[in-house]
Design a protein around this motif. Structure first.
Motif, PDB file in Angstrom:
ATOM      1  N   ASP A   1      20.609  25.529 -11.846  1.00  0.00           N
ATOM      2  CA  ASP A   1      19.638  24.426 -11.853  1.00  0.00           C
ATOM      3  C   ASP A   1      19.214  24.077 -13.279  1.00  0.00           C
ATOM      4  OD1 ASP A   1      19.691  24.232  -9.122  1.00  0.00           O
ATOM      5  OD2 ASP A   1      18.055  25.646  -8.833  1.00  0.00           O
TER       6      ASP A   1
ATOM      7  N   ASN B   1      22.089  22.260 -15.088  1.00  0.00           N
ATOM      8  CA  ASN B   1      22.183  20.861 -14.649  1.00  0.00           C
ATOM      9  C   ASN B   1      21.085  20.017 -15.286  1.00  0.00           C
ATOM     10  OD1 ASN B   1      24.414  21.356 -13.039  1.00  0.00           O
ATOM     11  ND2 ASN B   1      23.204  21.713 -11.193  1.00  0.00           N
ATOM     12  N   TRP B   2      19.863  20.564 -15.331  1.00  0.00           N
ATOM     13  CA  TRP B   2      18.729  19.825 -15.902  1.00  0.00           C
ATOM     14  C   TRP B   2      18.972  19.525 -17.387  1.00  0.00           C
ATOM     15  CZ3 TRP B   2      15.172  20.688 -19.788  1.00  0.00           C
ATOM     16  CH2 TRP B   2      14.044  19.846 -19.798  1.00  0.00           C
TER      17      TRP B   2
END
Length: 779
Positions: free
Chosen positions: A577, A580-581
């Protein structure tokens, strides 16, 4: 809420005045306001004074100014709300109204309303709870009570168990229990009928021979025995003698001889059971025990019998019964027990039995006052062997490990396998710490010896955590947690060693857990910020790329570096996560910079092996985002580390191929610090090779490092890769690397990692024609 109510009243008055009522018509205003319990007074005014007043005095200063405002008076029990009116008189002067409102009444009304709502919810909750309980009572409790009552009646009248069988009309757990109960009653009824019939035969005065064979025929059909307690003579049928491996004439027909064949652990209970029956304390004799076979092994026998004759003094003079071989039944029971309590691969206690043994040993330690020690072992690098050579090799390695652990421990020490490559050892009655040290060192030495499996040699080591009871913990959960923490401490210290638990480990574990929880919150609340470090062209000195780095804006500790994020994120799978951010944020920022300052600018994004293995990292999603914001694929560089090469599998390869086929460039980061290999370079086919800062930092003092950097640059160029040198801090380092053919530079000489705003300032400075880049190297 009070202010909204006042605004509604003022709007009503304003509408009435617009409809034609005079401003100074007190009677008309009173009709609109006086009926409202909350209004205790009002005044309608303009610059020349108040045209109409009613009720309590107005205290607000806005009576003269007409400014919209809201004020509280009289200990907040009165609120005065001032608002302008749309109506005007003949003088065309603006008017305003000030309402004085009793705020305490409205609060009381709201409070009573809320209490009424809460009361209604409570009543509904009570009705729902009662309905639920009634449903549970009908569906579950009623059948159970019915079964219980029937069992009680069966116990009160045990002579006719068949009369108390129950019918079942549904298929559920209670029905299964009822069927089991019915089967039990059926068996009891069957055996009761047999015993009753036997008694009838005896009462009819059958001869001893007839009674003997009648019991055998109507009993279980196994071997029978007929014993005279006064003479100690006992008759055994041929089935019993044959089952125990004796020839005719070898088996002595006395109860004393039979008693000598019974297992020592069973002699006492067996004797007590038969004596109780002889005294009349029980209706029959029923006992399971072990009897020694002629060849020495033990045979499980179910002995059943009853007194059929007593003399005038009620002394038993004849007992008849049967012997049933239940060895196969006991073997099945033992198999079930082993499957429930032993690890089938190593035959060691499993996690369930380990928990039971641990609690027993802790109880023994409390009674004896001697410490107990728990060792937690984890095999180092076992996963690599298991993954590369298959589970069969891994299973054999675990079996040999279990045997070596047995060889290293004392009699009475309990070895268990919790699962995977995790083992435990429980040491009781530890009177000297040297015993613990000796066993731990023996385990390390034995497991470090090569394992030979299928003509191949394998090497593993172990990390051991050690904790003491009751010094370190007083319950088994904490004790196991302590041993686990100490084991991980041994791994962190280099593996192939043991480590004793300390309270500092618990503190570190608690801090780590707290940090993980805070990191999860940071992911959900996006407490991160992307920082950028320029990568410059060594020939021109211009910024051509930016490496993205993460910073954590911690609410308590402020801005934290990547070291506070990446390691824990990888261990907890949050790296997907977070990765991806970072990509989405930096890609959006790059699109802005390329449009405003440099259309050739690129970004370099660090990636982890976990991202390539996890399904949450979808390459197509990255590409779709780039297309959405208008970025071509070749402006993206993904950085991978050398250590990731060992984790190459099909998932990793597929995602790297997808990047490469789309035009995304690959950079090999931290070259020289991990598993450097020319075969890896050829296999990876990357576009950039990044020389680690550890080689660059001392190239001016160490000629060998300079030569090594030069060779790395030459090798990279041979493989068609461009070179980025990290950690450049001085002009001299930059000159030496540029002279050696290094293509790009990165380090504090040019800029430390900086925020997007600061990085944009550098781009503005670079794009200015009036200024040359401040880091341009002199010719």
């Amino acid at each position: 809420m009070i202010e909204d109510h006042a605004q509604l009243l003022i709007s009503t008055v304003d509408s009435a005045l617009l409809a034609g009522h005079p401003v100074d018509d007190t009677h008309s205003l009173t009709l609109h306001l006086n009926n409202h319990k909350l209004v205790t007074g009002y005044a309608v005014c303009n610059k020349e004074g108040c045209l109409s007043r009613f009720g309590e005095n107005i205290l607000s200063s806005s009576i003269n100014t007409g400014e919209d405002q809201t004020q509280l008076f009289n200990d907040e029990t009165r609120m005065e709300v001032t608002r302008k009116l749309q109506v005007q008189d003949a003088s065309s002067l603006p008017h305003w109204i000030i309402l004085r409102i009793d705020s305490s009444n409205l609060r009381g009304s709201v409070t009573r309303y809320l209490w009424n709502i809460i009361g209604l919810i409570s009543i509904i909750s009570v009705f729902v709870t009662i309905a639920t309980l009634i449903g549970v009572a009908y569906i579950v409790i009623k059948p159970i009570l019915r079964l219980k009552n029937t069992m009680c009646m069966a116990m009160e009248d045990p002579t006719t168990p068949a009369n108390f069988m129950l019918e079942t009309q549904v298929n559920d757990e209670i029905a299964d229990l009822t069927q089991t109960y019915n089967r039990l009653l059926f068996d009891l009824n069957h055996y009761q009928e047999q015993l009753t019939e036997s008694k009838r035969e005896v009462e009819r005065g059958l001869s001893s021979s007839e009674a003997r064979w009648k019991f055998a025929l109507e009993g279980s059909g196994d071997g029978i025995w007929d014993w005279s307690p006064k003479s100690d003579y006992i008759f055994f049928s041929k089935q019993i003698v044959d089952r125990l491996g004796y020839e005719e004439g070898e088996f002595e027909e006395t109860m004393t001889f039979w008693g000598n064949l019974i297992h020592p652990d069973d002699v006492g209970p067996s004797t007590e059971a038969i004596l109780a029956h002889l005294k009349g304390e029980t209706e029959d004799y029923h006992f399971e025990h072990r009897v020694r076979h002629k060849d020495g092994h033990w045979v499980w026998i179910l002995s059943r019998g009853m007194v059929i004759n007593r003399d005038a003094s009620e002394t038993a003079i004849r007992v008849v019964g049967t012997h049933t071989d239940i060895s196969s039944h006991k073997e099945t029971e033992a198999l079930i027990w082993r499957q429930a309590n032993l690890d089938l691969l190593t035959e060691l206690p499993n996690r369930r039995l380990f928990q039971e043994n641990l609690c027993k040993c802790m109880d023994n330690s409390r009674k004896s006052g001697l410490p107990m020690v728990l060792m937690f072992l984890d095999l180092d690098n076992f996963k690599i062997i298991n993954d590369t050579h298959g589970h069969k090799t891994g299973d054999t390695l675990l079996q040999q490990t279990a045997q070596r652990l047995r060889d290293c421990t004392r009699d009475g020490d309990i070895i268990s396998r919790l699962g995977g490559d995790e083992f435990t050892i429980i040491l009781e009655n530890v009177q000297d710490d040297k015993i613990v040290t000796h066993i731990a060192e023996n385990v390390l030495q034995e497991l470090a010896r090569p394992f030979q499996i299928s003509m191949e040699m394998f090497h593993i080591t172990a990390s051991i955590g050690i904790t003491y009871y009751p010094h370190d913990a007083i319950n088994h959960e904490t004790l196991l947690m302590n041993a686990d923490q100490a084991m991980y401490a041994a791994k962190e210290q280099g593996r192939n060693r043991y480590c004793n638990f300390t309270q500092a480990m618990r503190t570190r574990a608690q801090i780590r857990m707290r940090t993980i929880n805070e990191l999860r919150t940071a992911v959900n609340e996006e407490q991160f910020e992307v920082y950028y470090q320029p990568i410059v062209d060594m020939t021109t000195g211009r910024i051509v790329k930016a490496e993205t780095l993460i910073r954590w804006q911690h609410p308590k500790y402020g801005l934290l570096g990547a070291d506070s994020v990446i390691r824990l994120a990888e261990e907890t799978s949050m790296i997907v996560d977070i990765g991806n951010w970072i990509f989405y944020k930096s890609a959006e920022q790059l699109a802005i910079w390329r449009d405003k300052y440099d259309p050739e600018l690129k970004i370099s994004v660090n990636t982890s092996a976990s991202q390539y293995r996890d399904e949450g990292c979808v390459v197509e999603a990255w590409f779709n985002h780039m297309e959405k914001i208008g970025l071509p694929k070749d402006v993206l560089i993904v950085e991978i580390t050398e250590s990731m090469m060992l984790d190459f599998n099909q998932d990793v390869t597929n995602k790297l191929d997808a990047f490469r086929n789309a035009g995304v460039q690959i950079a090999l980061d931290d070259f020289g610090t991990g598993y450097s290999s020319l075969s890896y370079l050829q296999q990876l086919n990357s576009d950039f090779l990044k020389i680690d800062r550890s080689f660059v930092s001392n190239i001016t003092e160490n000629e060998r490092n300079m030569l090594l950097c030069r060779e790395i640059i030459n090798i990279a160029h041979i493989f068609g890769m461009e070179v980025i040198a990290e950690g450049i801090e001085t002009i001299e380092q930059a000159k030496l690397l540029a002279a050696s053919g290094c293509d790009y530079g990165q380090g504090y000489l040019y800029s430390k990692p900086i925020s997007a705003r600061e990085y944009e300032d550098l781009l503005i400075h670079q794009s200015s024609k009036a200024h040359k880049p401040v880091w341009l190297l002199p010719g």
